[in-house]
Enzyme design. Structure first.
Site, PDB file in Angstrom:
ATOM      1  N   ARG A 175       0.846  -1.207   0.000  1.00  0.00           N
ATOM      2  CA  ARG A 175       0.000   0.000   0.000  1.00  0.00           C
ATOM      3  C   ARG A 175       0.878   1.251   0.000  1.00  0.00           C
ATOM      4  NH1 ARG A 175      -1.275   1.825   4.601  1.00  0.00           N
ATOM      5  NH2 ARG A 175      -1.896  -0.149   5.529  1.00  0.00           N
ATOM      6  N   TYR A 214     -16.971  16.698 -15.797  1.00  0.00           N
ATOM      7  CA  TYR A 214     -17.447  15.326 -15.638  1.00  0.00           C
ATOM      8  C   TYR A 214     -18.455  15.265 -14.470  1.00  0.00           C
ATOM      9  CZ  TYR A 214     -17.390  10.429 -14.273  1.00  0.00           C
ATOM     10  OH  TYR A 214     -17.766   9.166 -13.910  1.00  0.00           O
ATOM     11  N   ASP A 249      -7.719  18.788 -14.913  1.00  0.00           N
ATOM     12  CA  ASP A 249      -8.041  17.411 -15.274  1.00  0.00           C
ATOM     13  C   ASP A 249      -7.618  17.252 -16.741  1.00  0.00           C
ATOM     14  OD1 ASP A 249      -9.281  15.065 -16.172  1.00  0.00           O
ATOM     15  OD2 ASP A 249     -10.904  15.240 -14.727  1.00  0.00           O
ATOM     16  N   LYS A 304      -8.849   6.074 -19.152  1.00  0.00           N
ATOM     17  CA  LYS A 304      -9.199   6.535 -20.497  1.00  0.00           C
ATOM     18  C   LYS A 304      -8.011   6.382 -21.457  1.00  0.00           C
ATOM     19  CE  LYS A 304     -13.155   7.353 -18.580  1.00  0.00           C
ATOM     20  NZ  LYS A 304     -13.046   7.859 -17.262  1.00  0.00           N
TER      21      LYS A 304
END
Ligand SMILES: Cc1ncc(COP(=O)(O)O)c(C=O)c1O
Length: 379
Positions: free
Chosen positions: A49, A101, A173, A198
């Site tokens: 992690r 978005y 973004d 994406k």
């Protein structure tokens, strides 16, 4: 590696041949923990992690592509956004572009606002208005460019200049443009966020997110939260994004070429009211796009003269374009934002025109894509 070209860095940055075996692809380190020779003595990794070699390779590669000294990978784009927003003290004011978005709107309005943060929407394409109507106490401007789904272009340099004058930070973004077409940190932004689901991954087979920054203090906070909150990607997911990055440049070139031809076909089509693609000279922000992007991207949106019903009819008629959410992969997708990706923005300042159709133009044979759209529009 920083003095090498984009394609070279996309293939090699952070990816030296494996020291133990010479493998040229970084191994997928499917280990949760790492042996220590004495307490606190290890080879740079303790627990997956906190850090993992496959993730470290991805973070180094993508940071290099964004021109950043710090990069952090996350389990999704929204996980990356969440960590970035948490760096703002509770009560901070967020300025969000009025076209963004729907999931970003939902995160800010439905998760952060009830917990004490405030936000307002602004038309970030109107920089003089942003300057004259600057919201008091704004701590960050959160912008997309090109925006999702209307493909507006925001002048990153101008917005950064205004925000910095008021002591605020700017987050871009960069999901739609990718660092191949646009590098926001070089234009003055403080941080870049991605849905690597994406174009970066590029093959519709991995969900991921990323944050890049050159701000050491911000990076310290993100690193702490990445480990403390733990929304990290698996080593296998990191490998998939790393593999996607190797072909990002060639894929983006084809996405852009196909999108241009499709935008030009749609402009001439009688059923189409308005085509929103920043490469068209008539696009209201075309000059800014020309200045800050190397090409205009693979997303094309348009409105239909027949309104919402015509849009709903069209999106179910295509056969090469698949009706589905998401974007940025090799296959072409079509969707109806107001009822799909942006349904959460209904009745908000970010509500989407119901006659709008959004295309994620893939890299299939162009004549097939054109014929598919022509047939769906003409039926
Ligand atoms: C522009 C943009 N940013 C962020 C996200 C969120 O990314 P993810 O779906 O990987 O959480 C999306 C998802 O569609 C997006 O389009």
């Amino acid at each position: 590696m920083s003095d090498h070209g984009f394609e070279t860095r996309a293939i090699h940055a952070g990816q030296e041949p494996d020291a133990a075996t010479g493998a040229i692809v970084p191994p997928i380190s499917l280990t949760t923990t790492f042996a220590q020779s004495a307490v606190g003595e290890h080879q740079g990794f303790e627990y997956s992690r906190s850090g993992n070699p496959t993730r470290a390779a991805l973070e180094a590669c993508l940071a290099s592509l964004e021109g950043a000294s710090h990069g952090f990978a996350f389990a999704s784009g929204l996980a990356a956004e969440d960590v970035l927003l948490r760096q703002l003290p509770v009560g901070s004011h967020i300025v969000l572009g009025n076209d963004a978005y729907g999931g970003t709107f939902r995160l800010i309005d439905k998760v952060f606002r009830p917990a004490g943060w405030t936000w307002s929407a602004a038309d970030l394409t109107d920089v003089s208005r942003l300057s004259s109507e600057w919201p008091d106490k704004a701590a960050v401007v959160w912008l997309e460019t090109p925006t999702n789904p209307a493909l507006n272009i925001v002048d990153i340099e101008a917005v950064s200049e205004i925000a910095h004058r008021h002591g605020a930070r700017v987050v871009v973004d960069n999901t739609f443009a990718t660092p191949y077409l646009q590098r926001p940190l070089a234009l003055g932004a403080d941080a870049v966020v991605h849905s690597s689901t994406k174009y970066l991954g590029g093959h519709s087979d991995v969900v991921g997110g990323f944050v890049a920054t050159n701000d050491a203090e911000l990076a310290d906070g993100i690193r702490f939260t990445q480990n403390a909150a733990g929304a990290v990607p698996s080593p296998f997911d990191c490998y998939l994004v790393l593999r996607g990055l190797k072909t990002l440049a060639v894929r983006m070139d084809r996405h852009c070429d196909n999108a241009r031809a499709i935008a030009e076909m749609l402009v001439a089509h009688p059923a189409v009211e308005r085509v929103l693609w920043p490469g068209l000279p008539e696009h209201p922000n075309h000059d800014v796009a020309k200045r800050q992007m190397d090409d205009f991207g693979g997303m094309v949106s348009f409105t239909l003269r027949g309104g919402e019903q015509a849009a709903l009819d069209m999106v179910r008629r295509t056969t090469v374009f698949t009706l589905a959410e998401s974007l940025g992969a090799v296959e072409s997708l079509i969707e109806h934002p107001s009822r799909m990706t942006h349904a959460s923005a209904a009745n908000s300042p970010l509500e989407v025109d119901p006659s709008l159709v959004r295309l994620s133009v893939g890299i299939e044979t162009l004549t097939d894509l054109l014929a598919d759209l022509e047939a769906a529009l003409s039926t």
